[in-house]
Write a protein that holds these residues in place. Structure first.
Motif, PDB file in Angstrom:
ATOM      1  N   LEU A  91      66.138  52.965  46.573  1.00 34.72           N
ATOM      2  CA  LEU A  91      66.367  51.542  46.871  1.00 34.72           C
ATOM      3  C   LEU A  91      65.460  51.088  48.019  1.00 34.72           C
ATOM      4  O   LEU A  91      64.871  50.004  47.959  1.00 34.72           O
ATOM      5  CB  LEU A  91      67.836  51.299  47.239  1.00 34.72           C
ATOM      6  CG  LEU A  91      68.869  51.589  46.159  1.00 34.72           C
ATOM      7  CD1 LEU A  91      70.274  51.287  46.672  1.00 34.72           C
ATOM      8  CD2 LEU A  91      68.591  50.793  44.892  1.00 34.72           C
ATOM      9  N   ILE A  92      65.361  51.908  49.067  1.00 35.90           N
ATOM     10  CA  ILE A  92      64.510  51.542  50.215  1.00 35.90           C
ATOM     11  C   ILE A  92      63.070  51.320  49.753  1.00 35.90           C
ATOM     12  O   ILE A  92      62.437  50.331  50.107  1.00 35.90           O
ATOM     13  CB  ILE A  92      64.551  52.643  51.308  1.00 35.90           C
ATOM     14  CG1 ILE A  92      65.960  52.795  51.875  1.00 35.90           C
ATOM     15  CG2 ILE A  92      63.569  52.310  52.434  1.00 35.90           C
ATOM     16  CD1 ILE A  92      66.107  53.993  52.840  1.00 35.90           C
ATOM     17  N   HIS A  93      62.552  52.258  48.956  1.00 31.58           N
ATOM     18  CA  HIS A  93      61.163  52.129  48.499  1.00 31.58           C
ATOM     19  C   HIS A  93      61.017  50.993  47.477  1.00 31.58           C
ATOM     20  O   HIS A  93      60.027  50.254  47.517  1.00 31.58           O
ATOM     21  CB  HIS A  93      60.671  53.462  47.931  1.00 31.58           C
ATOM     22  CG  HIS A  93      60.301  54.465  48.991  1.00 31.58           C
ATOM     23  ND1 HIS A  93      59.703  55.678  48.718  1.00 31.58           N
ATOM     24  CD2 HIS A  93      60.442  54.427  50.344  1.00 31.58           C
ATOM     25  CE1 HIS A  93      59.496  56.337  49.851  1.00 31.58           C
ATOM     26  NE2 HIS A  93      59.945  55.612  50.841  1.00 31.58           N
ATOM     27  N   ASP A  94      61.997  50.838  46.586  1.00 36.71           N
ATOM     28  CA  ASP A  94      61.908  49.754  45.594  1.00 36.71           C
ATOM     29  C   ASP A  94      61.911  48.378  46.247  1.00 36.71           C
ATOM     30  O   ASP A  94      61.349  47.423  45.709  1.00 36.71           O
ATOM     31  CB  ASP A  94      63.082  49.811  44.593  1.00 36.71           C
ATOM     32  CG  ASP A  94      62.940  50.957  43.612  1.00 36.71           C
ATOM     33  OD1 ASP A  94      61.937  51.684  43.690  1.00 36.71           O
ATOM     34  OD2 ASP A  94      63.833  51.119  42.761  1.00 36.71           O
ATOM     35  N   MET A  99      56.554  46.572  46.233  1.00 37.01           N
ATOM     36  CA  MET A  99      57.319  46.909  45.024  1.00 37.01           C
ATOM     37  C   MET A  99      58.093  45.647  44.600  1.00 37.01           C
ATOM     38  O   MET A  99      57.486  44.681  44.193  1.00 37.01           O
ATOM     39  CB  MET A  99      58.244  48.095  45.303  1.00 37.01           C
ATOM     40  CG  MET A  99      57.510  49.311  45.867  1.00 37.01           C
ATOM     41  SD  MET A  99      56.835  50.430  44.604  1.00 37.01           S
ATOM     42  CE  MET A  99      58.312  51.354  44.225  1.00 37.01           C
ATOM     43  N   ASP A 100      59.425  45.658  44.706  1.00 38.06           N
ATOM     44  CA  ASP A 100      60.185  44.476  44.268  1.00 38.06           C
ATOM     45  C   ASP A 100      60.266  43.389  45.327  1.00 38.06           C
ATOM     46  O   ASP A 100      60.717  42.272  45.039  1.00 38.06           O
ATOM     47  CB  ASP A 100      61.604  44.894  43.840  1.00 38.06           C
ATOM     48  CG  ASP A 100      61.596  45.770  42.600  1.00 38.06           C
ATOM     49  OD1 ASP A 100      60.532  45.824  41.936  1.00 38.06           O
ATOM     50  OD2 ASP A 100      62.613  46.403  42.288  1.00 38.06           O
ATOM     51  N   ASP A 101      59.858  43.688  46.549  1.00 38.70           N
ATOM     52  CA  ASP A 101      59.810  42.703  47.639  1.00 38.70           C
ATOM     53  C   ASP A 101      61.147  41.985  47.831  1.00 38.70           C
ATOM     54  O   ASP A 101      61.235  40.760  47.731  1.00 38.70           O
ATOM     55  CB  ASP A 101      58.690  41.677  47.363  1.00 38.70           C
ATOM     56  CG  ASP A 101      58.361  40.855  48.616  1.00 38.70           C
ATOM     57  OD1 ASP A 101      58.769  41.253  49.724  1.00 38.70           O
ATOM     58  OD2 ASP A 101      57.704  39.806  48.480  1.00 38.70           O
ATOM     59  N   THR A 110      67.062  44.243  54.092  1.00 35.73           N
ATOM     60  CA  THR A 110      66.535  45.529  53.629  1.00 35.73           C
ATOM     61  C   THR A 110      65.898  46.265  54.814  1.00 35.73           C
ATOM     62  O   THR A 110      65.646  45.681  55.871  1.00 35.73           O
ATOM     63  CB  THR A 110      65.505  45.306  52.512  1.00 35.73           C
ATOM     64  OG1 THR A 110      64.617  44.249  52.905  1.00 35.73           O
ATOM     65  CG2 THR A 110      66.200  44.890  51.227  1.00 35.73           C
ATOM     66  N   VAL A 111      65.638  47.553  54.632  1.00 35.19           N
ATOM     67  CA  VAL A 111      65.186  48.384  55.757  1.00 35.19           C
ATOM     68  C   VAL A 111      63.869  47.880  56.340  1.00 35.19           C
ATOM     69  O   VAL A 111      63.699  47.817  57.558  1.00 35.19           O
ATOM     70  CB  VAL A 111      65.064  49.872  55.328  1.00 35.19           C
ATOM     71  CG1 VAL A 111      64.457  50.702  56.459  1.00 35.19           C
ATOM     72  CG2 VAL A 111      66.435  50.430  54.960  1.00 35.19           C
TER      73      VAL A 111
ATOM     74  N   ALA B 118      51.958  49.794  45.263  1.00 37.50           N
ATOM     75  CA  ALA B 118      53.187  50.249  44.594  1.00 37.50           C
ATOM     76  C   ALA B 118      52.943  51.609  43.936  1.00 37.50           C
ATOM     77  O   ALA B 118      53.781  52.523  44.021  1.00 37.50           O
ATOM     78  CB  ALA B 118      53.639  49.225  43.559  1.00 37.50           C
ATOM     79  N   THR B 119      51.785  51.749  43.282  1.00 42.00           N
ATOM     80  CA  THR B 119      51.467  53.025  42.643  1.00 42.00           C
ATOM     81  C   THR B 119      51.357  54.135  43.685  1.00 42.00           C
ATOM     82  O   THR B 119      51.784  55.276  43.437  1.00 42.00           O
ATOM     83  CB  THR B 119      50.159  52.912  41.844  1.00 42.00           C
ATOM     84  OG1 THR B 119      50.258  51.800  40.947  1.00 42.00           O
ATOM     85  CG2 THR B 119      49.882  54.170  41.046  1.00 42.00           C
TER      86      THR B 119
END
Lengths: 304, 304
Positions: A91-94, A99-101, A110-111, B118-119
């Motif tokens: 979730l943190i990376h997404d 990514m999903d911003d 978000t973190v 993202a990649t």
């Protein structure tokens, strides 16, 4: 199954979800004590993301499946926490801008918003490593064969042939709508693999042969898809309720979902069929499987 | 040790480094076959970062330490590849715009430049998971106790109390120069922990008791610091050679290094002492430790 039983199971589920959430919070609170040096911000970021939020679906599944085999709950909880650490890291990376911003998660910043993007990358990486440290530790299981297999299958569920691979498919799908098979495959990797692992892990602990795990994996696969379809329906309905014709988050990105591909009615019906199939997979079990049955029904009965 | 022996060991080292690099490349080439779907870009990004570059210091250390105990090289190679997968994932994430923001790595565009941010996040995450999948697989060692301990110690070396924690300290140190103790501690986490693991892993495979691993960990700790001091000296000298008074990459970020804290002469002397101490740790071994001795000398004799 009578209405009374369904109701009782429904009540149990809510209390059980609260209990499991509290135990997971306690685990992370104790694991993520700040070390008192310049890594304190990293630990604060991990605590921000890992403590006090979410449905804790995966830990709930692991503890419910552990009941089938009479597994010690403290051992099951460590495995559940490892799975949740993987989920939280993803979730943190997404949520990252690239990514999903997303700026909000579970009603909190978000973190990368609350701390920084660099801290978010490292907090995700740290939780990722901690998940494997938890599993490989003797406290999780005295049998090293069990620990090793738990690690192997979790690494598969979270890596390029599981969650991370599914997220890549999702990113690649923006603006290139997929067909139903492709959406199903994407979701099986992106969210299905980890949900399946949450149910398979207790099978590994109880040293069930791979063949004998089939019904439990089938249960998990069915409810994973049912949860996803319900998510899509909630996203879709939320937008219908909103003013005007504004399309939802998924539609806005040009992403195909189960709902966009077959419409809300057929999607709702399909989710019901999946839940029935999931419950059928548990037919060899008595009331020790009631929590898993309740979770299956919850997959489609929730509205958020 | 005579000059001849040093020279011979020096020649051996270069050939051995090339041989190990080729074997690691082969391993990743075979592991990272594109699956033929929308994850192909993810696999291409992993291959871009993992194949054909770098000194392969950590794999070289693992294979050299494996010689001390007569460990099968194919098994040692899998462990070396897992360590290198962790190292490569950390480079991909460290190069991100929100982290060190580097466009070039080993003469090639960094992953986020060649593909997308993202990649790059997902390629790092995927290599991270694959490292544990490699270690937990039966092909790495038939004894699950060994596999489980390999996983446990690697997760510690790479997580918040190892590499990721050190990277956080490094980010926190920008503009707030540290003293010598703090720089040493930072480097022990950021790069030292994984280098130490590269040497400790063969000790785990050969089931050496924790106490008996002390000299090997001491060797690794010493050469880890010697490598870092030499890196600082190269960064410093590169800037001296450059026109005018432009400070180096580290100084430009206001980061304290061994060289900025004690000056180049004392730093060079300290690195020499560390290499001597590293070699002293191997005094119980004969020529089976010559490769480790050659790597120790290489730590300070290189110019890039």
């Amino acid at each position: 199954m009578s209405v009374e039983l369904v109701d009782v199971a429904g009540l149990d589920l809510e209390a059980e979800a609260d209990r499991v959430s509290a135990r997971i919070d306690d685990f992370f609170t104790s694991l993520l004590q700040p070390p008192g040096d310049s890594r304190d911000q990293l630990y604060a970021a991990m605590r921000h993301a890992a403590i006090g939020g979410g449905k804790r679906l995966r830990p709930l599944l692991t503890l419910a499946a552990a009941r089938l085999f009479g597994i010690d709950e403290d051992q099951a909880l460590r495995i559940a926490a490892a799975i949740e650490a993987i989920h939280v890291y993803s979730l943190i990376h997404d949520d990252l801008p690239s990514m999903d911003d997303d700026d909000l998660r579970r009603g909190k910043p978000t973190v990368h918003k609350a701390f920084s993007e660099a801290t978010a990358v490292l907090a995700g990486d740290s939780l990722h490593a901690l998940a494997f440290e938890i599993l490989a530790h003797e406290a999780t299981h005295r049998d090293p064969h069990v620990r090793s297999e738990l690690v192997l299958e979790l690494s598969r569920a979270s890596g390029p042939n599981g969650m991370a691979g599914g997220q890549m498919m999702d990113l690649a799908a923006e603006g290139q709508p997929l067909d139903l098979d492709a959406v199903t495959r994407l979701q099986q990797l992106k969210t299905g693999a980890l949900i399946e692992y949450a149910v398979e892990a207790p099978c590994i602990v109880t040293r069930l042969a791979r063949d004998a795990r089939t019904p439990y994996r089938g249960y998990a696969r069915n409810i994973g898809l049912a949860f996803q379809i319900t998510d899509d329906l909630i996203d879709f309905a939320g937008d219908e309720a909103a003013a005007g014709k504004r399309t939802g988050k998924d539609a806005g990105k040009g992403k195909a979902t189960f709902v966009s591909l077959v419409g809300p009615d057929r999607a709702r019906q399909q989710a019901r069929v999946l839940v029935e199939q999931a419950i059928d997979h548990l037919s060899d079990h008595g009331e020790e499987a009631d929590m898993l049955r309740a979770i299956a029904r919850f997959a489609i009965e929730r509205d958020r």
